[in-house]
Design an enzyme around this catalytic site. Structure first.
Site: not given
Length: 285
Positions: A32, A145
Site C-alpha cells: 500500500y 510497504k
C-alpha cells in the site's frame, strides 16, 4: 457521497466489495501507499509511485495501473482539499485458501480511497510528541510497504495505554523507526542523524525531503542508526511521515529532549517543508 476506486471503477463506498478469498485479507499479501493531499494536490506522488512499484516487484505482484491518475480522480471526485489518498494492491483472489499463491496471470485487487484529515494545523506541532521505546518484533523486510501492520497496531495501542503519542522501535539499543514514521535526532553539535536505508526501515518519502531541507539549511546529515541514549542526549528529535509531515519529539521514555519543547531546527525544517509543498511543483503530484 464518498467515492472509492476498485478494480477500474469509481463507486460509492457502500458498493465496493472484495472477495473473502482475496490474499490481501487471508495473508496480508498486499502492499500500500499513503499519499498526503494539501491544497487539493497530491504531494510527492512520483516518489510514492516509485516506492509502490518497488514493493510490488519485491513481492512479485504483477500489477500495472495509472496510479497517479487514480489518486487524482479520487481527490477530485471527493472534493478533498487536505488529507490523504490510500492505495492498496493485493495479489488477487484465490479459488481456495492456500499458502502458495496462484499462477501468474491472476488479476490483482486494486482499491483506493480518499480521506480528509488536518495535516498542517496539527496540535502536535505545537506541543511535540511523547514517545516510548519497545523492541522491534516486525518481520525483517520493513523496506517493503506491506499491509502486515498488526505489530505496529499493537504498539500504537501500547502508546495509548501508556498515555503517550507513539512508539519508537528498537533492535538492541538502536532505534529503527516509529510505528508509522521515520525517526530522526539532531545532536547538540547540529548534526541530523537518520537511520540508513536498509531492510530495517521503510524508505520514507517525506524523509527524503526532510533531509534535503536540513542540508539546505546547512545542517550536516549522517545516515546511520542511533542509540536510545543518543536520542535522549540529543538537542532535538523529530519524526517524518506523509500524514504527520515533520513533527517534533519532546520526550522519550519519560526523558525530556532538549528543554522539553519543540526544537527550533525541527520547526524550521517543518516550515521549509510546508513552504515547499505550497509553493512549487518539485514535491507535488
Amino acid at each position: 457521497m464518498r467515492i472509492v476506486y476498485l478494480n477500474g471503477d469509481y463507486v460509492p463506498r457502500t458498493a465496493a466489495k472484495i472477495s473473502v478469498f482475496d490474499r490481501g485479507l487471508l495473508f496480508s499479501d498486499a502492499v500500500y501507499e499513503v499519499v498526503s493531499v494539501i491544497d487539493g494536490r497530491l504531494i510527492d506522488m512520483e516518489r510514492h509511485v516509485t516506492r509502490l512499484e518497488r514493493s510490488l516487484g519485491e513481492l512479485s505482484i504483477n500489477a500495472f495501473a495509472d496510479w497517479s491518475g487514480i489518486a487524482r480522480k479520487l481527490v477530485a471526485k471527493n472534493g478533498l482539499q487536505e488529507g490523504l489518498v490510500y492505495l492498496q494492491v493485493s495479489r488477487g483472489v484465490m479459488e481456495d485458501r492456500d499458502y502458495r499463491w496462484p499462477a501468474p496471470g491472476t488479476a490483482p485487487t486494486i482499491f483506493a480511497f480518499a480521506q480528509s484529515r488536518d495535516l498542517i494545523e496539527n496540535p502536535l506541532a505545537g506541543r511535540g510528541m511523547r514517545i516510548i521505546t519497545r523492541p522491534d518484533l516486525r518481520w525483517q523486510r520493513c523496506d517493503i510497504k506491506t499491509t502486515q501492520l498488526l505489530y505496529a497496531s499493537l504498539m500504537k495501542m501500547e502508546a495509548v495505554a501508556a498515555g503517550v503519542d507513539d512508539v519508537w522501535m528498537t533492535e538492541g539499543d538502536l532505534v529503527t523507526e516509529g510505528t508509522s514514521q521515520n525517526a530522526h535526532i539532531i545532536t547538540r553539535d547540529g548534526v541530523l542523524i537518520s537511520h540508513q536505508l536498509d531492510r530495517a526501515i521503510l524508505p520514507g518519502v517525506t524523509r527524503i525531503e526532510a533531509l534535503a531541507q536540513a542540508k539546505a539549511m546547512g545542517l550536516a546529515v549522517e545516515e546511520r542508526a542511533f542509540s536510545i541514549d543518543e536520542a535522549k542526549q540529543a538537542a532535538e528529535a523529530f519524526i517524518s511521515s506523509s500524514t504527520l509531515l515533520i513533527m517534533p519529539v519532546v520526550e522519550i521514555d519519560g526523558h525530556q529532549i532538549g528543554d522539553g519543547r519543540p526544537g527550533n531546527l525541527t520547526g524550521r525544517i517543518r516550515q521549509a517543508y510546508i513552504a515547499a509543498v505550497h509553493a512549487g511543483p518539485s514535491i507535488r503530484g
